[in-house]
Design a protein around this motif. Structure first.
Motif, PDB file in Angstrom:
ATOM      1  N   SER A   1       6.515   3.218   9.839  1.00 25.99           N
ATOM      2  CA  SER A   1       5.592   3.594   8.760  1.00 25.99           C
ATOM      3  C   SER A   1       5.202   2.376   7.929  1.00 25.99           C
ATOM      4  O   SER A   1       4.048   2.226   7.532  1.00 25.99           O
ATOM      5  CB  SER A   1       6.231   4.644   7.855  1.00 25.99           C
TER       6      SER A   1
ATOM      7  N   ARG B   1       0.817  -1.207   0.000  1.00 24.56           N
ATOM      8  CA  ARG B   1       0.000   0.000   0.000  1.00 24.56           C
ATOM      9  C   ARG B   1       0.855   1.262   0.000  1.00 24.56           C
ATOM     10  O   ARG B   1       1.990   1.245   0.419  1.00 24.56           O
ATOM     11  CB  ARG B   1      -0.901   0.018   1.243  1.00 24.56           C
ATOM     12  N   ARG B   2       0.290   2.351  -0.480  1.00 23.51           N
ATOM     13  CA  ARG B   2       0.798   3.721  -0.428  1.00 23.51           C
ATOM     14  C   ARG B   2       1.980   4.025  -1.346  1.00 23.51           C
ATOM     15  O   ARG B   2       1.998   5.057  -1.969  1.00 23.51           O
ATOM     16  CB  ARG B   2       1.189   4.142   0.990  1.00 23.51           C
ATOM     17  N   MET B   3       3.014   3.190  -1.405  1.00 20.06           N
ATOM     18  CA  MET B   3       4.211   3.453  -2.215  1.00 20.06           C
ATOM     19  C   MET B   3       4.681   2.142  -2.834  1.00 20.06           C
ATOM     20  O   MET B   3       4.299   1.076  -2.371  1.00 20.06           O
ATOM     21  CB  MET B   3       5.346   4.007  -1.329  1.00 20.06           C
TER      22      MET B   3
ATOM     23  N   LEU C   1       1.433   1.632   7.673  1.00 21.95           N
ATOM     24  CA  LEU C   1       0.820   2.136   6.444  1.00 21.95           C
ATOM     25  C   LEU C   1       1.060   1.286   5.199  1.00 21.95           C
ATOM     26  O   LEU C   1       0.292   1.373   4.254  1.00 21.95           O
ATOM     27  CB  LEU C   1       1.334   3.559   6.159  1.00 21.95           C
ATOM     28  N   GLY C   2       2.118   0.519   5.160  1.00 21.74           N
ATOM     29  CA  GLY C   2       2.485  -0.128   3.913  1.00 21.74           C
ATOM     30  C   GLY C   2       2.244  -1.610   3.808  1.00 21.74           C
ATOM     31  O   GLY C   2       2.159  -2.151   2.709  1.00 21.74           O
TER      32      GLY C   2
ATOM     33  N   TRP D   1       9.622   1.788  -0.310  1.00 15.54           N
ATOM     34  CA  TRP D   1       9.524   1.376   1.091  1.00 15.54           C
ATOM     35  C   TRP D   1      10.874   0.879   1.595  1.00 15.54           C
ATOM     36  O   TRP D   1      11.275   1.193   2.726  1.00 15.54           O
ATOM     37  CB  TRP D   1       8.471   0.286   1.277  1.00 15.54           C
TER      38      TRP D   1
END
Length: 85
Positions: free
Chosen positions: A51, A30-32, A55-56, A37
């Motif tokens: 993070s 997710r996200r990047m 988030l990932g 990452w």
């Protein structure tokens, strides 16, 4: 030993997160992108690792795994079975 414990914990967390990023499916992160990452975890060890964990990481929704519909456990719980009686 007490002075080195936070450094050891941070290094282990960073290694864990880098290995997890490397093993994660590319479509589920997710996200990047995965490579970003990995760079974030290596360049910003504590912030990047936390993070990634928050988030990932791939979750059940991004992996496409959903809980199957609940099946009846007994014949008298099954509506189709009762309809056939």
């Amino acid at each position: 030993m007490g002075r080195y414990l936070p450094i050891i914990i941070m290094a282990l967390l960073m290694i864990y997160c880098v290995v997890e990023v490397a093993q994660a499916p590319p479509f589920a992160v997710r996200r990047m992108p995965r490579w970003l990452w990995a760079v974030a975890i290596i360049c910003l060890p504590l912030v990047g690792a936390v993070s990634w964990l928050l988030l990932g990481r791939p979750n059940a929704q991004t992996l496409g795994k959903r809980k199957p519909p609940k099946r009846p456990t007994a014949p008298d719980d099954d509506v189709d079975f009762l309809r056939g009686l």
